[in-house]
Design a protein around this motif. Structure first.
Motif, PDB file in Angstrom:
ATOM      1  N   LEU A   1      44.488  41.044  52.201  1.00 36.65           N
ATOM      2  CA  LEU A   1      44.810  39.924  51.316  1.00 36.65           C
ATOM      3  C   LEU A   1      43.846  39.882  50.140  1.00 36.65           C
ATOM      4  CD1 LEU A   1      46.655  37.496  50.910  1.00 36.65           C
ATOM      5  CD2 LEU A   1      45.075  36.131  52.276  1.00 36.65           C
ATOM      6  N   HIS A   2      42.594  40.131  50.426  1.00 34.09           N
ATOM      7  CA  HIS A   2      41.584  40.121  49.371  1.00 34.09           C
ATOM      8  C   HIS A   2      41.890  41.217  48.345  1.00 34.09           C
ATOM      9  CE1 HIS A   2      37.684  39.771  47.413  1.00 34.09           C
ATOM     10  NE2 HIS A   2      37.568  41.092  47.504  1.00 34.09           N
ATOM     11  N   TYR A   3      42.138  42.405  48.840  1.00 35.37           N
ATOM     12  CA  TYR A   3      42.408  43.533  47.939  1.00 35.37           C
ATOM     13  C   TYR A   3      43.634  43.253  47.076  1.00 35.37           C
ATOM     14  CZ  TYR A   3      44.030  48.084  46.377  1.00 35.37           C
ATOM     15  OH  TYR A   3      44.485  49.125  45.607  1.00 35.37           O
ATOM     16  N   ALA A   4      44.698  42.796  47.716  1.00 41.99           N
ATOM     17  CA  ALA A   4      45.954  42.565  46.994  1.00 41.99           C
ATOM     18  C   ALA A   4      45.787  41.449  45.966  1.00 41.99           C
ATOM     19  CB  ALA A   4      47.064  42.213  47.981  1.00 41.99           C
ATOM     20  N   THR A   5      45.115  40.388  46.357  1.00 37.47           N
ATOM     21  CA  THR A   5      44.930  39.264  45.440  1.00 37.47           C
ATOM     22  C   THR A   5      44.089  39.687  44.240  1.00 37.47           C
ATOM     23  OG1 THR A   5      45.039  37.762  47.330  1.00 37.47           O
ATOM     24  CG2 THR A   5      44.187  36.857  45.273  1.00 37.47           C
ATOM     25  N   GLU A   6      43.057  40.474  44.497  1.00 40.37           N
ATOM     26  CA  GLU A   6      42.223  40.933  43.387  1.00 40.37           C
ATOM     27  C   GLU A   6      43.005  41.844  42.441  1.00 40.37           C
ATOM     28  OE1 GLU A   6      39.146  39.873  42.449  1.00 40.37           O
ATOM     29  OE2 GLU A   6      39.738  38.422  43.959  1.00 40.37           O
ATOM     30  N   ALA A   7      43.871  42.669  43.005  1.00 43.72           N
ATOM     31  CA  ALA A   7      44.701  43.539  42.161  1.00 43.72           C
ATOM     32  C   ALA A   7      45.619  42.695  41.281  1.00 43.72           C
ATOM     33  CB  ALA A   7      45.524  44.480  43.041  1.00 43.72           C
ATOM     34  N   LEU A   8      46.185  41.655  41.853  1.00 43.09           N
ATOM     35  CA  LEU A   8      47.081  40.785  41.087  1.00 43.09           C
ATOM     36  C   LEU A   8      46.283  40.001  40.038  1.00 43.09           C
ATOM     37  CD1 LEU A   8      49.291  39.568  44.071  1.00 43.09           C
ATOM     38  CD2 LEU A   8      50.004  41.089  42.217  1.00 43.09           C
ATOM     39  N   ARG A   9      45.087  39.569  40.418  1.00 44.38           N
ATOM     40  CA  ARG A   9      44.243  38.844  39.457  1.00 44.38           C
ATOM     41  C   ARG A   9      43.886  39.754  38.271  1.00 44.38           C
ATOM     42  NH1 ARG A   9      40.057  34.973  39.951  1.00 44.38           N
ATOM     43  NH2 ARG A   9      39.907  35.252  42.195  1.00 44.38           N
ATOM     44  N   ALA A  10      43.503  40.984  38.586  1.00 44.97           N
ATOM     45  CA  ALA A  10      43.136  41.916  37.514  1.00 44.97           C
ATOM     46  C   ALA A  10      44.311  42.148  36.574  1.00 44.97           C
ATOM     47  CB  ALA A  10      42.669  43.238  38.123  1.00 44.97           C
ATOM     48  N   ALA A  11      45.488  42.230  37.149  1.00 52.25           N
ATOM     49  CA  ALA A  11      46.678  42.449  36.319  1.00 52.25           C
ATOM     50  C   ALA A  11      46.911  41.275  35.384  1.00 52.25           C
ATOM     51  CB  ALA A  11      47.897  42.653  37.219  1.00 52.25           C
ATOM     52  N   LEU A  12      46.777  40.067  35.905  1.00 55.42           N
ATOM     53  CA  LEU A  12      46.999  38.878  35.080  1.00 55.42           C
ATOM     54  C   LEU A  12      45.940  38.782  33.986  1.00 55.42           C
ATOM     55  CD1 LEU A  12      48.025  36.250  37.782  1.00 55.42           C
ATOM     56  CD2 LEU A  12      49.461  37.257  36.010  1.00 55.42           C
ATOM     57  N   GLU A  13      44.709  39.108  34.338  1.00 60.56           N
ATOM     58  CA  GLU A  13      43.637  39.007  33.344  1.00 60.56           C
ATOM     59  C   GLU A  13      43.790  40.071  32.251  1.00 60.56           C
ATOM     60  OE1 GLU A  13      40.326  36.993  36.286  1.00 60.56           O
ATOM     61  OE2 GLU A  13      40.038  39.062  35.572  1.00 60.56           O
ATOM     62  N   ALA A  14      44.197  41.270  32.662  1.00 62.69           N
ATOM     63  CA  ALA A  14      44.421  42.322  31.662  1.00 62.69           C
ATOM     64  C   ALA A  14      45.532  41.898  30.715  1.00 62.69           C
ATOM     65  CB  ALA A  14      44.789  43.631  32.362  1.00 62.69           C
ATOM     66  N   ASP A  15      46.539  41.282  31.273  1.00 61.05           N
ATOM     67  CA  ASP A  15      47.651  40.831  30.441  1.00 61.05           C
ATOM     68  C   ASP A  15      47.200  39.722  29.492  1.00 61.05           C
ATOM     69  OD1 ASP A  15      50.516  41.240  30.042  1.00 61.05           O
ATOM     70  OD2 ASP A  15      50.622  39.105  30.490  1.00 61.05           O
ATOM     71  N   ALA A  16      46.335  38.838  30.014  1.00 61.14           N
ATOM     72  CA  ALA A  16      45.826  37.740  29.175  1.00 61.14           C
ATOM     73  C   ALA A  16      44.997  38.289  28.020  1.00 61.14           C
ATOM     74  CB  ALA A  16      45.000  36.783  30.030  1.00 61.14           C
ATOM     75  N   ARG A  17      44.219  39.350  28.330  1.00 54.16           N
ATOM     76  CA  ARG A  17      43.385  39.953  27.276  1.00 54.16           C
ATOM     77  C   ARG A  17      44.266  40.576  26.189  1.00 54.16           C
ATOM     78  NH1 ARG A  17      39.997  41.410  31.554  1.00 54.16           N
ATOM     79  NH2 ARG A  17      40.965  43.456  31.752  1.00 54.16           N
ATOM     80  N   ARG A  18      45.330  41.250  26.653  1.00 58.73           N
ATOM     81  CA  ARG A  18      46.244  41.876  25.677  1.00 58.73           C
ATOM     82  C   ARG A  18      46.896  40.807  24.799  1.00 58.73           C
ATOM     83  NH1 ARG A  18      47.488  45.538  29.737  1.00 58.73           N
ATOM     84  NH2 ARG A  18      49.226  44.286  30.496  1.00 58.73           N
ATOM     85  N   ALA A  19      47.302  39.715  25.440  1.00 59.01           N
ATOM     86  CA  ALA A  19      47.946  38.637  24.681  1.00 59.01           C
ATOM     87  C   ALA A  19      46.978  38.038  23.684  1.00 59.01           C
ATOM     88  CB  ALA A  19      48.455  37.572  25.660  1.00 59.01           C
ATOM     89  N   SER A  20      45.717  37.893  24.123  1.00 60.14           N
ATOM     90  CA  SER A  20      44.691  37.310  23.274  1.00 60.14           C
ATOM     91  C   SER A  20      44.414  38.234  22.077  1.00 60.14           C
ATOM     92  CB  SER A  20      43.420  37.110  24.092  1.00 60.14           C
ATOM     93  OG  SER A  20      42.368  36.768  23.254  1.00 60.14           O
ATOM     94  N   ALA A  21      44.304  39.530  22.334  1.00 58.59           N
ATOM     95  CA  ALA A  21      44.055  40.495  21.266  1.00 58.59           C
ATOM     96  C   ALA A  21      45.223  40.517  20.279  1.00 58.59           C
ATOM     97  CB  ALA A  21      43.830  41.887  21.857  1.00 58.59           C
ATOM     98  N   GLY A  22      46.432  40.442  20.815  1.00 57.98           N
ATOM     99  CA  GLY A  22      47.607  40.435  19.971  1.00 57.98           C
ATOM    100  C   GLY A  22      47.655  39.214  19.088  1.00 57.98           C
ATOM    101  N   GLY A  23      47.264  38.055  19.651  1.00 53.42           N
ATOM    102  CA  GLY A  23      47.258  36.819  18.895  1.00 53.42           C
ATOM    103  C   GLY A  23      46.210  36.840  17.801  1.00 53.42           C
ATOM    104  N   ALA A  24      45.035  37.445  18.111  1.00 48.52           N
ATOM    105  CA  ALA A  24      43.934  37.491  17.134  1.00 48.52           C
ATOM    106  C   ALA A  24      44.281  38.389  15.968  1.00 48.52           C
ATOM    107  CB  ALA A  24      42.655  38.002  17.814  1.00 48.52           C
ATOM    108  N   SER A  25      45.026  39.499  16.263  1.00 46.50           N
ATOM    109  CA  SER A  25      45.332  40.431  15.185  1.00 46.50           C
ATOM    110  C   SER A  25      46.502  39.974  14.339  1.00 46.50           C
ATOM    111  CB  SER A  25      45.626  41.815  15.773  1.00 46.50           C
ATOM    112  OG  SER A  25      46.765  41.741  16.582  1.00 46.50           O
ATOM    113  N   ALA A  26      47.276  39.000  14.857  1.00 43.65           N
ATOM    114  CA  ALA A  26      48.455  38.544  14.131  1.00 43.65           C
ATOM    115  C   ALA A  26      48.073  37.710  12.916  1.00 43.65           C
ATOM    116  CB  ALA A  26      49.356  37.749  15.064  1.00 43.65           C
TER     117      ALA A  26
END
Lengths: 288, 184
Positions: free
Chosen positions: B159-184
């Motif tokens: 459960l720990h491993y899976a949750t961390e993998a899902l958390r990392a995915a969400l955070e990576a996506d948030a970073r991409r969204a943030s970078a995209g917003g900053a460059s717009a």
């Protein structure tokens, strides 16, 4: 950075949103059809226990049980059942409740479920007619000419002909590699594939036909959300997932009077390997 | 979901009509669990069908009818594991599960779902199973471990491993969204 409650909520909401489908009606109908042909396994303990059983009653019950078992055992040894054992019809579909061993081969049909121990006729691997002997505890896989055991490792045995080996494991639409029509041609094509490892090559004879037995493993291939495949086989036009390092595929490639037949086995490690070998050894092939 | 105990008792002594009513009530629930874990419609159908047959076959061996739900979950998870293995060996022509969100609430939520889908699909069956038991069925690690038949520590670790993998995915996506917003 997302907090743990946010993360938990996101996952819970996502799973909840995805799990909104209802089961298709065909699922219930197919289940009912199989259940109609499935007998329940009786419990060996009493369904309702007697709450107050004193020692005298326990002893009497134990003695009675021993006597009953002895009588049943004597009857079985004596074999005095009137009319002899019941023989399943050759066309009967396997149910999930294996019956006593039949004496006539049963046609192996691609329907999931338990198989009787005994001889089976495989007619859908053209142009061959194959008879095999399956021990108890094996099931049909729901794929033509494929069976699997019920042991921990769930070994499989299947009979097939090759349609082609894919050039791109991530994209079957890219077509096939060139494979010669002989046993050696297939072994060579697999050996030449840089993403596959071919080991333990040995010469074998099955049902009087000579061939080569190999173990094939594959290097990890990342195809994203697509499962990597290695070959398309008949019957059933099955695109087979690549074997990996942890679970080699054992191929017994035979020259049956000029036609190539492949017996594939997986999960063949440990104690279950002897059952796999016994099935392969029992194979009787009629040349076309 | 809690099965009707009286129906379980009747089915346990061979009442096919009672079993039919029982599975009609339960089949949607079982199908959703199987689909979440297997990520494939056809595989989910095959796994549930197999679980329903095994359940009927072995029902007389269930000692305590009040434990039916946990017992059935165990049968289903075994059938799911078998089905995944069957597909891995024999059926690569899988139907790709389409994600159609119930409500397109905002772009961020859609991106989250895509990321979750992508990462969740790459987890092993074992990890997906624990995630579904915990987040969808609301089981804690102890209950999930008992249901699957593994040590509690293993369930917690998965459960720990899976949750961390899902958390990392969400955070990576948030970073991409943030970078995209900053460059717009």
């Amino acid at each position: 950075m997302s907090t743990r409650p946010d993360l938990d909520r996101s996952i819970t909401e996502w799973l909840g949103a995805e799990a909104s489908d209802r089961a298709p009606e065909r699922l219930l109908e197919a289940s009912r059809a199989r259940i109609r042909n499935t007998r329940q396994r009786r419990a060996w303990w009493p369904a309702w226990r007697i709450p107050t059983m004193n020692n005298t009653v326990r002893i009497v019950a134990a003695v009675a049980a021993v006597v009953i078992l002895a009588v049943i055992g004597l009857n079985l040894i004596g074999g005095t059942t009137p009319g002899g054992p019941v023989q399943p019809s050759p066309s009967v579909a396997p149910s999930s409740t294996p019956e006593p061993t039949p004496s006539e081969p049963i046609v192996l049909v691609p329907e999931m479920g338990g198989l009787f121990a005994g001889q089976y006729l495989i007619t859908d691997v053209e142009p061959f007619t194959i008879t095999i002997t399956i021990p108890s505890g094996w099931e049909s896989l729901g794929v033509p000419a494929q069976i699997w055991g019920t042991g921990a490792n769930r070994p499989t045995v299947g009979y097939l002909t090759l349609e082609g080996i894919f050039t791109d494991p991530c994209d079957p639409t890219q077509g096939y590699r060139t494979v010669g029509p002989t046993v050696d041609g297939l072994v060579q094509a697999l050996t030449d594939d840089p993403s596959l490892n071919v080991e333990q090559t040995s010469t074998v004879t099955v049902s009087g036909f000579e061939g080569t037995q190999i173990a094939v493993t594959g290097a990890a291939v990342d195809c994203g959300s697509v499962e990597p495949v290695w070959m398309r086989t008949q019957p059933g036009s099955v695109d087979r997932p690549r074997p990996d390092v942890t679970e080699p595929a054992q191929l017994t490639i035979l020259d049956v009077a000029g036609d190539r037949l492949v017996i594939i086995a997986t999960g063949t490690t440990g104690a279950e390997s002897s059952a796999v070998e016994s099935i392969i050894d029992s194979t009787v092939i009629e040349a076309p | 979901l809690v099965a009707n105990s009286e129906l379980v008792r009747q089915a346990r002594v061979g009442d096919r009509d009672a079993y039919d009513v029982l599975i009609t009530e339960l089949v949607d629930h079982l199908y959703r669990i199987a689909r979440l874990i297997l990520r494939d419609y056809d595989s989910a159908e095959d796994a549930v069908q197999e679980a329903l047959v095994r359940c009927w076959r072995d029902l007389p061996r269930l000692r305590d009818p009040d434990r039916f739900d946990a017992w059935l979950n165990r049968i289903l998870l075994n059938a799911i594991t078998d089905e995944a293995r069957r597909r891995r060996r024999f059926g690569a022509s899988l139907t790709v599960l389409r994600i159609e969100p119930a409500q397109a609430d905002d772009v961020g939520a859609l991106a989250d779902r895509d990321e979750l889908e992508r990462v969740f699909g790459r987890l092993s069956i074992d990890h997906r199973t624990v995630v579904v038991l915990h987040y969808y069925l609301g089981m804690n690690a102890d209950e999930a471990a008992t249901t699957i038949g593994i040590p509690v520590g293993t369930a917690k670790s998965r459960l720990h491993y899976a949750t961390e993998a899902l958390r990392a995915a969400l955070e990576a996506d948030a970073r991409r969204a943030s970078a995209g917003g900053a460059s717009a």
